[in-house]
Design a protein around this motif. Structure first.
Motif, short mmCIF file in Angstrom:
data_model
loop_
_atom_site.label_atom_id
_atom_site.label_comp_id
_atom_site.label_asym_id
_atom_site.label_seq_id
_atom_site.Cartn_x
_atom_site.Cartn_y
_atom_site.Cartn_z
N GLU A 12 0.83 -1.21 0.00
CA GLU A 12 0.00 0.00 0.00
C GLU A 12 0.87 1.26 0.00
O GLU A 12 0.59 2.22 -0.73
CB GLU A 12 -0.90 0.01 1.24
CG GLU A 12 -2.00 -1.05 1.23
CD GLU A 12 -2.76 -1.08 2.53
OE1 GLU A 12 -3.99 -0.84 2.50
OE2 GLU A 12 -2.14 -1.33 3.60
N ILE A 13 1.92 1.24 0.81
CA ILE A 13 2.76 2.44 0.95
C ILE A 13 3.48 2.77 -0.36
O ILE A 13 3.59 3.94 -0.74
CB ILE A 13 3.78 2.25 2.09
CG1 ILE A 13 3.07 2.20 3.44
CG2 ILE A 13 4.82 3.38 2.09
CD1 ILE A 13 2.37 3.48 3.84
N VAL A 14 3.99 1.75 -1.06
CA VAL A 14 4.79 2.02 -2.27
C VAL A 14 3.92 2.14 -3.51
O VAL A 14 4.44 2.36 -4.61
CB VAL A 14 5.88 0.95 -2.48
CG1 VAL A 14 6.81 0.90 -1.28
CG2 VAL A 14 5.28 -0.42 -2.77
N ASP A 15 2.63 2.01 -3.38
CA ASP A 15 1.75 2.18 -4.54
C ASP A 15 1.86 3.62 -5.04
O ASP A 15 1.59 4.57 -4.30
CB ASP A 15 0.31 1.86 -4.15
CG ASP A 15 -0.64 1.94 -5.34
OD1 ASP A 15 -0.19 1.74 -6.48
OD2 ASP A 15 -1.84 2.24 -5.12
N GLY A 16 2.27 3.78 -6.28
CA GLY A 16 2.43 5.12 -6.84
C GLY A 16 3.71 5.81 -6.39
O GLY A 16 3.83 7.05 -6.51
#
Length: 389
Positions: A12-16
């Motif tokens: 979730e954190i590294v999404d995008g």
């Protein structure tokens, strides 16, 4: 300040995730909702092949990365308050910016890891505190935080306290390791762009020129939309140094160039003659402080204390003292030559060695060597009075 604890996966954190290679900082994550490096944050300093790799090794071993703190800008947008080094390291790895070694010692990018290890990293949970509060509360909290054991330095703290348009522009100029001027600045300024040391120096120089400290200066200019004065003053000092001193020596790095500029920039210097003096002084075996050479030259080559000129050794002083004392007793005069030609009670005084100092007969600055032939012992009062004559 209110806080709530939540869990997020690395996925979730590294999404995008976006990383700016030129500026060396993580920009966004969490599908664009997370600003990883807001302007009050320090630069990314984990890209050394050790700290960034250690973050990934921790995830692969199932170790927790520690608490991370977000500042809630609003219900849908967040800033990393603490943890940007760790988050940026994870984001850089998952987007192929660096490799780690596997059990066989082979370098592996994220894309070349076995699928189970990729999944282990992406499914790792991060404990994150969401913080809400007034700007002053957030900044005060930020000041108290150590990021992964590396304390914020003074300039990083000041950037946090006085974040705004001025700091944003100043960091883009002086804290950007991709700035083509860094190499030139590094000849005269100590430190690194990533740790804000060029910015700190620039602020110290311009602030001192106005009788301020850099914190006062930053407070006064916090909301400025330009750094014209800061850039111009720093550039003037650097250009003056490189114009006066043709030689670039390692001892020039970190000198008080801002103060020297204020004291001497109105004087005219012949760069070729200055270069000759620098080389002569570097070659002189009696000069112990090469760092002092520059102010010595700027000041007209009069203050030899700046050079820490090598003094006479104890053996020389004792030999000269013995010779002078024997001759003085034979002649019935003081063993201090200046006392001997005087008219007071010390005219015939024989001084103890502990009450005398060694002096150059011909001053070092006038070509006198630090040798036994150019040494005389004077009483301490006369030696201090003689000075550099």
């Amino acid at each position: 300040m209110n806080t709530t604890l939540e869990k997020y996966t690395v996925r979730e954190i590294v999404d995008g995730f976006v990383y700016n290679e030129l500026e060396g900082k993580g920009l966004f994550g969490l599908s664009g909702k997370l600003t990883i490096q807001p302007e009050y944050q320090r630069n990314y300093i984990y890209a050394d092949g050790k700290k960034d790799v250690a973050v990934i090794d921790s995830l692969l071993k199932g170790y927790p990365l520690g608490l991370i703190y977000f500042n809630d800008v609003d219900d849908a947008h967040f800033e990393v308050l603490d943890g940007q080094q760790r988050i940026t390291s994870v984001g850089r790895f998952t987007t192929g910016k660096f490799a780690v070694k596997d059990e066989s010692g082979r370098e592996q990018l994220f894309s070349s890891l076995p699928s189970d290890k990729q999944t282990k990293i992406m499914d790792s949970e991060l404990l994150i505190y969401h913080c809400r509060g007034e700007e002053s509360e957030i900044k005060e909290w930020f000041k108290t935080i150590n990021i992964a054991g590396i304390s914020l330095n003074e300039q990083e703290l000041l950037n946090a306290i006085y974040s705004g348009a001025f700091v944003t522009l100043a960091k883009a100029e002086f804290s950007n390791s991709g700035n083509a001027n860094i190499q030139k600045w590094s000849a005269y300024v100590s430190g690194s762009a990533n740790r804000q040391e060029f910015l700190a120096t620039a602020l110290e120089w311009v602030a001192a020129s106005k009788g301020l400290n850099k914190e006062n200066y930053m407070a006064a200019h916090r909301h400025d939309n330009n750094i014209t004065e800061l850039r111009a003053y720093f550039t003037s000092v650097i250009d003056w140094i490189s114009g006066v001193f043709l030689d670039v020596e390692s001892e020039m790095r970190g000198l008080e160039w801002g103060r020297l500029y204020e004291e001497y920039h109105a004087n005219a210097y012949n760069p070729t003659a200055v270069s000759d003096s620098v080389q002569r002084l570097y070659a002189d075996p009696y000069v112990k402080s090469h760092k002092g050479i520059y102010e010595y030259i700027l000041g007209g080559e009069t203050d030899t204390k700046l050079l820490d000129v090598r003094v006479f050794d104890e053996a020389t002083k004792k030999a000269v003292y013995t010779q002078q004392t024997m001759a003085a007793k034979t002649d019935g005069v003081s063993n201090c030559s200046l006392c001997a030609v005087g008219h007071d009670a010390n005219k015939r005084k024989i001084w103890d060695l502990k009450d005398m100092d060694a002096d150059h007969v011909t001053a070092w600055s006038k070509g006198g060597a630090t040798s036994i032939e150019n040494c005389e012992m004077l009483c301490k009062s006369h030696n201090r009075a003689k000075g550099n004559r």
